[in-house]
Write an enzyme that holds these catalytic residues in place. Structure first.
Site: not given
Ligand code: MSP
Length: 527
Positions: A40, A43, A148, A151, A169, A172, A321, A324
């Protein structure tokens, strides 16, 4: 090839070698995302930021390696697959093309898309674990704690929230699970002092507020040993421990190592060259993993710490934040629909970008930025100047005397933008570039080329300003800027070669409409 050409090549070769040796190197990574769902806007925020930095460094002439990918093992993915009634590998194989589709749509210029199920990566994980085990850094023990699975993390007292006697958590807002099991621990605690020193005494973590946060957590709570194994009867989806096949490795250890695999750890001689300049781009939610834990693991493996961990805050929606599980996500498709192109979305995300503060996803604000900046300022200037050049000069605009003021402004902005981009201040750099575009619009209003007997000098200067701004905007809006360059007949050049007044003659082919306006404040389309 004639003899002169051969001689020329031979003579130029040392020069070529020198210039290659002088080129900078840049290795940039995004977190690898969990492919349990499609990506989304949250990301995209991180990924576009990494892409803009990669493109900027290429524009600086650097040799860039850009790594992104997916984090495919662990309980979260195992459960997501079970829910769909398919095997985890089948599930991730279906999801990965989705990620690639969105990154293609947003023109993410990665060099490698790594998957933690890639063979070379699994091999790196096994080798790293063997090394840690043989060095006596892994030992057996029992772990008890609140977990969790969203996470993929244990929460200690004080970290989780409590509601009606339940442990929740904080990210989440889901109930934590009690987990108690035999496992293996990694001796992180032995590295506490060294890690603290890296956090405090180097400039690795940026912005520094995050370094202070981690330092204070380390000082208060210490660096505890980490449970790095999961029994297969609970979590079967992962890389098996090389020294005990009843376990798989904890997904975060598996995931972090992707940054080494991506540039050929242990195999490729180029590894050290890229590693010495690695920039990890991450959201603040995964800061602890990328600093305290990652620095310790690297120390254990005799790999130097990363050059930089660049951290950003969140995009929030209705105060929380975007995520999903919270149910407040904005999808990439919806945003591209509303603002007509991937480039506009990239622009808006980078315009919002704030490393230290969370930013609210506010459609009204975005509509106004889009209409005011992209449509009215950039779009309008390009259209106006394009039309006038075609009508008044048949599209042929040659170099004439430079307007001192506009030239001075453009040169100043090239310098300022370069500095800001080097310092990761992308939003500020966009504001600066738009300053030049606004000045150019004002210059036209003042000089009125539509009334002028000889409009060529005015139009030449205006197109030069457009060229400079377009060149500087290229890392943020690759498609739109390519379109402008094609319409006016110039090329995007390395920033060092960008100079106002350097272009001899423009052959304007068309006056494109770059951005259609949105109706400000209208409800999101497609909803
Ligand atoms: N798989 C782990 C990361 C491992 S890296 C060795 C993970 N994945 S995640 O799919 O949850 O992605 C997390 C990252 O997505 C966050 O650190 C951030 O960079 C980005 N974001 C997800 N949602 C976000 C927001 N709402 N706002 C900003 N960034 C966001 O954690």
């Amino acid at each position: 090839m004639d003899i002169y050409a051969v001689v020329r090549v031979i003579c130029m070769f040392p020069l070529y070698c020198v210039s290659m040796a002088m080129r900078g190197v840049f290795y940039v990574t995004t977190p690898i995302y969990y492919p349990n769902d499609i990506p989304h806007i949250g990301h995209a925020y991180t990924t576009v930021l990494a892409d803009v930095l990669a493109r900027w460094r290429r524009l600086r002439g650097d040799d860039v390696f850009f790594l992104t990918g997916t984090d495919e093992h662990g309980l979260k993915l195992q459960r997501a697959a079970e829910k769909k009634g398919v095997k985890p590998k089948e599930f991730v194989d279906l999801m990965v093309p989705e990620f690639k589709k969105y990154w293609r749509l947003l023109e993410i210029s990665y060099n490698r898309f790594i998957r933690t199920t890639d063979r070379d990566h699994e091999e790196v994980v096994r080798r790293a674990l063997e090394k840690l085990y043989s060095r006596g850094l892994i030992y057996r023990g029992v772990y008890r704690g609140w977990y969790c699975s969203s996470c993929e993390k244990f929460y200690s007292e004080g970290e989780y929230e409590e509601k009606e006697g339940k442990k929740i958590c904080p990210i989440h807002r889901r109930e934590l699970e009690w987990v108690e099991e035999e496992t293996y621990f990694l001796k992180l605690s032995a590295y506490q002092d060294k890690v603290l020193k890296l956090v405090k005494d180097t400039d690795i973590i940026y912005p520094r507020t995050y370094a202070r946060e981690i330092a204070s957590k380390l000082e208060k709570e210490g660096l505890r040993d980490l449970s790095i194994a999961r029994p297969k009867d609970r979590v079967y989806w992962g890389v098996e421990l090389p020294f005990d096949d009843r376990y798989v490795v904890y997904v975060w250890i598996d995931a972090l190592l992707n940054y080494l695999t991506g540039i050929g750890y242990g195999e490729d001689e180029g590894f050290g060259r890229y590693w010495s300049v690695v920039h990890h781009i991450i959201g603040k939610d995964i800061l602890w993993f990328h600093t305290a834990i990652w620095f310790a693991v690297l120390l254990m493996l005799d790999v130097p710490p990363p050059r930089r961990v660049l951290v950003h805050a969140f995009i929030i929606n209705r105060g929380l934040k975007m995520g999903k599980s919270v149910g407040n996500v904005v999808m990439i498709d919806d945003m591209v629909d509303r603002y007509y192109s991937a480039d506009s979305v990239r622009y808006l995300l980078m315009r919002l970008l704030n490393l230290e503060k969370d930013v609210e996803f506010d459609l009204e604000l975005l509509d106004n930025m889009y209409n005011g900046e992209l449509a009215d300022t950039y779009g309008n200037l390009v259209r106006r100047v394009g039309i006038l050049s075609l009508r008044k000069l048949g599209g042929l605009v040659g170099r004439r005397e430079l307007d001192e003021e506009l030239c001075g402004k453009a040169e100043e902005i090239i310098g300022e933008v370069s500095k800001l981009m080097d310092d990761y201040k992308i939003s500020e750099s966009l504001v600066k570039t738009f300053d030049l575009l606004r000045t150019t619009n004002a210059y036209l209003n003042k000089t009125k080329p539509w009334e002028a007997e000889d409009p060529e000098p005015i139009l030449y200067n205006a197109i030069e300003a457009i060229r400079v701004a377009t060149n500087l905007l290229n890392p943020v809006m690759p498609s739109v800027t390519r379109k402008v360059a094609n319409s006016f007949g110039f090329e995007i050049v390395e920033v060092d070669k960008l100079e106002f007044g350097a272009f001899r003659e423009f052959r304007v082919r068309e006056a494109p409409i770059l951005f259609r306006k949105v109706r400000a404040g209208a409800p999101a389309r497609g909803k």
